[in-house]
Every structure is written in C-alpha cells, then in structure tokens.
Scaffold this active site. Structure first.
Site, PDB file in Angstrom:
ATOM      1  N   THR A   1      30.466  -8.088  19.145  1.00  0.00           N
ATOM      2  CA  THR A   1      29.934  -8.790  20.313  1.00  0.00           C
ATOM      3  C   THR A   1      29.742 -10.230  19.870  1.00  0.00           C
ATOM      4  O   THR A   1      28.816 -10.535  19.125  1.00  0.00           O
ATOM      5  CB  THR A   1      28.600  -8.158  20.771  1.00  0.00           C
ATOM      6  OG1 THR A   1      28.803  -6.762  20.968  1.00  0.00           O
ATOM      7  CG2 THR A   1      28.129  -8.796  22.074  1.00  0.00           C
TER       8      THR A   1
ATOM      9  N   LYS B   1      20.428 -11.656  19.424  1.00  0.00           N
ATOM     10  CA  LYS B   1      21.727 -12.347  19.265  1.00  0.00           C
ATOM     11  C   LYS B   1      22.513 -12.259  20.568  1.00  0.00           C
ATOM     12  O   LYS B   1      23.019 -13.259  21.090  1.00  0.00           O
ATOM     13  CB  LYS B   1      22.490 -11.693  18.102  1.00  0.00           C
ATOM     14  CG  LYS B   1      23.859 -12.254  17.803  1.00  0.00           C
ATOM     15  CD  LYS B   1      25.020 -11.472  18.388  1.00  0.00           C
ATOM     16  CE  LYS B   1      25.133 -10.072  17.852  1.00  0.00           C
ATOM     17  NZ  LYS B   1      26.330  -9.352  18.361  1.00  0.00           N
TER      18      LYS B   1
ATOM     19  N   LYS C   1      31.121  -7.653  28.269  1.00  0.00           N
ATOM     20  CA  LYS C   1      30.191  -6.995  27.343  1.00  0.00           C
ATOM     21  C   LYS C   1      28.824  -7.695  27.335  1.00  0.00           C
ATOM     22  O   LYS C   1      27.779  -7.046  27.383  1.00  0.00           O
ATOM     23  CB  LYS C   1      30.813  -6.989  25.937  1.00  0.00           C
ATOM     24  CG  LYS C   1      29.885  -6.634  24.812  1.00  0.00           C
ATOM     25  CD  LYS C   1      29.356  -5.217  24.920  1.00  0.00           C
ATOM     26  CE  LYS C   1      28.335  -4.940  23.811  1.00  0.00           C
ATOM     27  NZ  LYS C   1      27.619  -3.686  24.025  1.00  0.00           N
TER      28      LYS C   1
END
Ligand code: NAD
Length: 305
Positions: free
Chosen positions: A101, A247, A178
C-alpha cells in the site's frame, strides 16, 4: 520475454503479508528468488523452496517478474529506484508488480524509470489481512495497462482469490482504490467507537444496541463483523498494526490534497488514529481507536458483560 508465460519470479518483502504470498507462488510451481532484510523471514522462504537472494538486485537477476510487498513508500522507492534498486537491474521487458500500500507519487517515479527501460509496472495492492494472505484469498486491485495485467494474472491468481482480482484502471488506480477502501474502514471504526460508547453510557445494553444497529439501514460490514473481535474477545487486531494504519491514512490525506479535494472528516479521523497510535504504541491493533473511546467512557465494550 513480454509475451511468454512468466516462470521466474523475484519477491522482495517477506513479512506478515509477503511471506505467505511468496509461499503460494512456490506452491503453484513458479521458480522464486526471495529477498528480505530480515534474515529469519528469508530463511523461512528458503526452507519453503525459494532461492535466498543476497540483495534486492540479486533477487531481480533473471526474474521475468518481480513482486514487492514492502511497508511504505520510502522502502518501495529504495527497493525500486535506490542504489541497489531493481528497476536498473531487471532485463528489459520484465514486469514489476508493486503490491504494497504505497503512494501514487512514488508509483509515478518508478513507472517513469521502468518505462524508460522497457519494463512494465503495475500497482497491485491487496485487501484481506494476513489471514487472507495465508489462505490465498486476498482481493487485489490492479492499476496499469491491460497487456501487463494479463501477463500478471497467473501470479495474482496464485496469490489471491481469482474472483476478486480487479483491474480497476490505469497507472495508480490500484493504489487509489486501496487507499479509499481503507479510509472508509478507518472512518467506520471511529464512528462505531463513538456510537457504541455513547449508547452504553446512555444506558442501552451493548447487546441490544449492536443488534439494533446491525438490523438497521446504518449497518456496515465493520459493525456486523470486524468490530466483533473487540466486542467478543477484547481483540483490537494486531495483525494490522497502528503504524500501518496511520501510514495509510497519511497517504489518503495526500491523495485528497493531490486532487484538490477538501476532506475535513478524513483529516480528523487521521488525527484520532494518530492519537490511538501515540497512546497504545506502533504495534497496537488496527481497531485501537475504539479503545480510546472505551477509555473516555470508562467502559469496556464487551458483549459478555
Ligand atoms: P511487514 O512489516 O510485516 O513486512 C514488510 C517486510 O519488508 C519486512 O519483512 C521487512 O524486513 C521487509 N523490508 C523492509 N524494507 C526492506 C528493504 N529495503 N529490502 C528488503 N526487505 C525490506 O508488513 P506487512 O504487514 O507484510 O505489510 C506489507 C504491505 O502490505 C504494507 O504496505 C501494508 O500496508 C500492506 N498491507 C498489509 C496488510 C496486513 O494486514 N498486514 C493488509 C493489506 C495490505
């Protein structure tokens, strides 16, 4: 190399996700070179039949396709473009499948370097947690060109659920989808923390409140299933740690900024998760935001009480 079915695969990043994903490629009969900075993670894959590479570049040597599954954009950039970077080392017409990701900005820089060498690059992040990685049931969201997607498909089918491999658009579309699905999930976990603690403080039983919400138009997958690990077991799901949650939320804020969208809710939700990380630690479970609300309310949200 471009039309032929991929046989030799390099795999870099053998952690909670990458380790089992790499094992599935071995089980499906691919010839795999693996690499990780962590010697123990590398040894596990060597024992499962992979060649243990001595560096990222060594891993890329002779690979027709190279997969990365790394923590965050800085590691992705270092492995793809740094001094030991693989894009400079791969054969022309190789395929890079970047499954972390990560950020669209690093993806763009990597794609430019790759295309200058005649290398295809797909962004292909996943959903389904480490349990899905072990079971081979991950969903995969792929951005990039159709011909590269077709070439990657046999590898992706070995790693994930063939029914949930989605070619969602051109370069960067996989990362975008995502980041947005994670964002919605993280918003829902904060919302559930607020709603459930207010209801319990107002004197409604948690069992009644939860059942009513699940049976209502306000139900969600999070409310019906994911929050149950807290309500049933006090388990905040350490398989996905807060360092990765924050994150991903930072990347979602960056994405919104890049497209010029004001996202007040996202910014606030990011700060709440950052507070939970500061309070419970980098490795605390991904649902730890709910623990903040439990502390504020002085209640533990447990269905057996
Ligand atoms: P992890 O921290 O368990 O594994 C990352 C691995 O990369 C580690 O083994 C680390 O040693 C290795 N690494 C770091 N820098 C390296 C370098 N320069 N060279 C070689 N190896 C290096 O992380 P994870 O949970 O496997 O997550 C990987 C990615 O997948 C992240 O981007 C994460 O956001 C995403 N993701 C995780 C989950 C989950 O549930 N854990 C779910 C979906 C997506």
């Amino acid at each position: 190399m471009s039309g032929a079915r991929v046989k030799r695969v390099g795999f870099i990043g053998l952690g909670n996700m990458g380790g089992p994903m790499c094992s599935h490629l071995l089980a499906a009969g691919f010839e795999v070179s693996a690499y990780d900075l962590d010697a123990a993670a590398l040894a596990r894959l060597r024992d499962a039949g992979a060649r243990a590479a001595t560096s990222a570049r060594d891993c890329a040597r002779q690979a027709e396709a190279l997969i990365t599954m790394l923590p965050a954009p800085p590691q992705v950039e270092e492995v793809l473009l740094g001094t030991d970077g693989v894009i400079a080392a791969l054969e022309p017409r190789a395929l890079v499948i970047e499954m972390s990701t990560s950020s669209l900005a690093v993806g763009r820089r990597a794609r430019e370097a790759a295309s200058a060498r005649g290398i295809d690059l797909l962004d292909a992040p996943v959903a389904g947690q480490s349990i899905g990685a072990r079971a081979g049931t991950l969903a995969i969201y792929v951005g990039g060109e159709q011909h590269a997607f077709e070439r990657a498909r046999p590898l992706l089918e070995a790693i994930g659920d063939p029914q949930r491999i989605f070619h969602v658009g051109g370069a960067g579309a996989g990362y975008t989808v995502k980041l947005l699905l994670n964002l919605l999930w993280f918003i829902e976990s904060v919302a559930a923390g607020e709603v459930l603690t207010v209801g319990v403080r107002a004197g409604v039983s948690l069992e009644q409140l939860h059942a009513a919400l699940v049976g209502s138009p306000a139900n969600s997958n999070f409310l019906e299933h994911d929050v149950r690990s807290v309500l049933d077991h006090g388990d905040y799901d350490e398989a996905f740690p807060m360092r990765l949650v924050t994150k991903d939320l930072g990347l979602a804020v960056e994405l919104a900024r890049d497209v010029g969208m004001p996202v007040e809710l996202t910014a606030l939700v990011e700060q709440i998760h950052r507070r939970a990380r500061a309070r419970y630690g980098d490795d605390a479970g991904e649902i730890s935001a709910i623990r903040l609300y439990e502390e504020l309310a002085g209640v533990e949200l447990r269905l057996d009480r």
